[in-house]
Motif scaffolding. Sequence first.
Motif, PDB file in Angstrom:
ATOM      1  N   GLU A  77       0.823  -1.210   0.000  1.00 53.06           N
ATOM      2  CA  GLU A  77       0.000   0.000   0.000  1.00 53.06           C
ATOM      3  C   GLU A  77       0.855   1.258   0.000  1.00 53.06           C
ATOM      4  O   GLU A  77       0.447   2.272  -0.565  1.00 53.06           O
ATOM      5  CB  GLU A  77      -0.941  -0.009   1.217  1.00 53.06           C
ATOM      6  CG  GLU A  77      -2.039  -1.038   1.110  1.00 53.06           C
ATOM      7  CD  GLU A  77      -2.885  -1.121   2.364  1.00 53.06           C
ATOM      8  OE1 GLU A  77      -2.531  -0.469   3.374  1.00 53.06           O
ATOM      9  OE2 GLU A  77      -3.878  -1.862   2.341  1.00 53.06           O
ATOM     10  N   ALA A  78       2.032   1.209   0.621  1.00 54.09           N
ATOM     11  CA  ALA A  78       2.907   2.375   0.652  1.00 54.09           C
ATOM     12  C   ALA A  78       3.486   2.662  -0.728  1.00 54.09           C
ATOM     13  O   ALA A  78       3.723   3.811  -1.084  1.00 54.09           O
ATOM     14  CB  ALA A  78       4.031   2.157   1.658  1.00 54.09           C
ATOM     15  N   VAL A  79       3.707   1.625  -1.513  1.00 51.65           N
ATOM     16  CA  VAL A  79       4.265   1.798  -2.857  1.00 51.65           C
ATOM     17  C   VAL A  79       3.228   2.421  -3.786  1.00 51.65           C
ATOM     18  O   VAL A  79       3.538   3.273  -4.604  1.00 51.65           O
ATOM     19  CB  VAL A  79       4.769   0.452  -3.416  1.00 51.65           C
ATOM     20  CG1 VAL A  79       5.121   0.560  -4.884  1.00 51.65           C
ATOM     21  CG2 VAL A  79       5.938  -0.054  -2.611  1.00 51.65           C
ATOM     22  N   PHE A  80       1.993   2.003  -3.663  1.00 49.96           N
ATOM     23  CA  PHE A  80       0.941   2.504  -4.564  1.00 49.96           C
ATOM     24  C   PHE A  80       0.260   3.597  -3.884  1.00 49.96           C
ATOM     25  O   PHE A  80      -0.435   4.286  -3.802  1.00 49.96           O
ATOM     26  CB  PHE A  80      -0.025   1.388  -4.963  1.00 49.96           C
ATOM     27  CG  PHE A  80       0.631   0.339  -5.800  1.00 49.96           C
ATOM     28  CD1 PHE A  80       1.022   0.624  -7.088  1.00 49.96           C
ATOM     29  CD2 PHE A  80       0.879  -0.920  -5.294  1.00 49.96           C
ATOM     30  CE1 PHE A  80       1.627  -0.348  -7.857  1.00 49.96           C
ATOM     31  CE2 PHE A  80       1.485  -1.892  -6.069  1.00 49.96           C
ATOM     32  CZ  PHE A  80       1.857  -1.604  -7.358  1.00 49.96           C
TER      33      PHE A  80
END
Length: 80
Positions: A77-80
């Motif tokens: 979720e942090a990447v997207f």
Amino acid sequence: MFEKIKRLFVIKTPVEAYLIIYALALGAMERGKLYLDLYPGFGGKLLFVACSGAVFMAGGKILDCLKHEKRLKEQVEAVF
């Protein structure tokens, strides 16, 4: 249809994990009592301890996997 059935067998929350660990412990202690009756003495006690030790190892692994999956989900979720 199969996806709905498949979701029933996935552990998602710590509460579900603790309930499964509790069920494993009940079964293991019942098996341990049987071993104490079948093998009196040191052998039965050793098998009883092995049953309880297996629950500790499995329970720890289940809880660690839940933490690991949560950490992976947060990273994605942090990447997207």
